[in-house]
Write an enzyme that holds these catalytic residues in place. Structure first.
Site, PDB file in Angstrom:
ATOM      1  N   TYR A   1      23.899  30.087  59.759  1.00 22.56           N
ATOM      2  CA  TYR A   1      24.012  29.517  60.641  1.00 22.56           C
ATOM      3  C   TYR A   1      23.549  28.502  61.319  1.00 22.56           C
ATOM      4  O   TYR A   1      22.795  27.381  60.601  1.00 22.56           O
ATOM      5  CB  TYR A   1      22.856  30.854  61.489  1.00 22.56           C
TER       6      TYR A   1
ATOM      7  N   GLU B   1      25.853  26.649  69.383  1.00 25.36           N
ATOM      8  CA  GLU B   1      24.991  27.793  68.874  1.00 25.36           C
ATOM      9  C   GLU B   1      26.372  28.504  67.685  1.00 25.36           C
ATOM     10  O   GLU B   1      27.403  28.272  68.303  1.00 25.36           O
ATOM     11  CB  GLU B   1      24.374  29.194  69.400  1.00 25.36           C
TER      12      GLU B   1
END
Ligand code: GDP
Ligand code: MN
Length: 387
Positions: A109, A197
């Protein structure tokens, strides 16, 4: 403002972030053509909506043939995809992204947010990619790493290496991670983004880092100088009431209660919502008509508020400084008459030309419920909804 995954990937690619080969399609035939043009043996078909959690909801499918790409695209396009981020009604899928599928060795991530506490861009990274980062932060906070960027200096290489090594990116992956982080940081700064993101940032072909998913949100207040970004806006993903309101210079945000609010000033609008809640009701929206609101603007505000079928009563709360209570009253009367409003309307007026405004409402022969102050108005609005 949000953009679609395929738009975010195109943008990031222009900054040097590696992304899978792919293209957007608006029909299943186009999806099949994209797959043929891309070549290869496996493809991913991804529903393009402004919400995450698509994988678990059936919005990301691996296809082993062009026929399958066509089938998946046909199933997705025109359907409503419900994910944990869309709410129970889901979002209508009108575009799909078709990409060459990659074999994933590991998922990470990588996020960039503006941390309101430090007022700085903060890099958030985790070894637990592909999962909801809020969930990882709750269950495995030790797997989430953060690094704050000093805006005067910018993101430094050593900070990128620190982040990369904290989540276990070593060897050949390290310089790639540094390059990707710096590219995203540059993109955020250039384009006035609030959030970026990459989840997952994946390792493919043993030692290649690639952005398999991308989400970017932008500051609405900067769109006037971000023409490229503004051109990516998809009005179908926004609440039509909010789009119409912004066209009329009204600041409207849809909420899920039953009392429609028409207020001047963001602060008073928030206080009005609080007062409604305090009396046991729920606001259906936030609406700021701004200063110097003309009767037409007030009528438009009423029309937009009433487009929400859950509105059972309207609360008008005006503390007029630059505004004029007589203009507000004229707008309300015009709205009552032209829109044939059935819902009870509680009106609290104070400030400039308040006597004229009240007189107009009283002599209109229409059934306004007048209130003396905010507390009185909120109480009356909640009472009519409940009673
Ligand atoms: P989200 O669920 O809305 O966040 O959508 P993502 O774009 O993150 O896709 C969900 C999941 O699909 C990812 O976490 C991957 O595991 C998987 N996925 C996406 N692209 C590929 C691919 O090219 N190959 C494989 N094997 N899986 C993929
Ligand atoms: Mn994702």
């Amino acid at each position: 403002m949000n953009i679609h995954e395929y738009q975010a990937k195109e943008l990031l690619k222009s900054y040097g972030v590696p992304v899978p080969a792919g293209a957007v399609a608006f029909s299943y035939a186009q999806a099949a053509n994209v797959a043929e043009d891309l070549g290869g043996e496996r493809w991913v078909v991804k529903a393009q909506i402004h919400a995450g959690g698509r994988g678990k909801a059936g919005g990301v499918k691996l296809a082993g043939s062009v026929t399958e790409v066509r089938q998946f695209a046909d199933q997705m396009l025109g359907s409503r995809l419900v994910t944990h981020q869309t709410g129970p009604d889901g979002s209508l899928v009108q575009r799909v992204l078709v990409e060459q599928a990659r074999d994933i060795a590991a998922e990470y991530y990588l996020g960039f947010v503006i941390d309101r506490g430090s007022q700085r861009i903060t890099v958030i990274a985790s070894s637990e990619g592909g999962m909801d980062i809020e969930e990882v932060n709750k269950t495995h906070p030790e797997c989430v790493f953060q690094e704050t960027v000093d805006p005067a200096i910018g993101l430094r290489d050593f900070q990128c290496r620190k982040v990369a090594s904290a989540i276990g990116l070593r060897g050949k992956l390290m310089p790639q991670a540094v390059k990707i982080m710096k590219a995203i940081y540059r993109c955020i700064r250039d384009k006035d983004a609030l959030l970026a993101e990459i989840n997952p940032l994946a390792v493919v072909d043993k030692d290649q880092l690639i952005a398999l998913d991308a989400k970017i949100s932008f500051d609405d207040n900067a769109l006037y100088r971000q023409h490229q970004i503004n051109g990516m806006r998809d009005f179908d993903e926004e609440d039509p009431k909010e789009v119409e309101a912004s066209g009329h210079g009204l600041n409207y945000i849809a909420l899920d209660g039953s009392i429609g609010c028409i207020v001047n000033g963001a602060g008073l609008a928030m206080a009005t919502m609080d007062a409604i809640t305090l009396h046991g009701g729920r606001p259906a929206n936030f609406l700021d008509v701004g200063g110097g609101a003309s009767p037409e603007k007030v009528t438009n505000a009423c029309r937009i508020v009433l487009q929400d079928p859950s509105v059972k009563a309207i609360l008008v709360n005006i503390f007029a400084g630059i505004n004029r209570c007589d203009w507000i009253a004229r707008g309300l009367i015009q709205a009552m008459e032209s829109l044939h409003i059935k819902a009870p309307m509680v009106v609290r007026l104070a400030g400039t030309n308040v006597e004229e405004g009240r007189e107009l409402l009283d002599s209109s022969g229409l059934s306004f419920i007048t209130a003396q102050n905010l507390d009185d108005a909120a109480g009356k609005a909640v009472a009519v909804v409940k009673g």
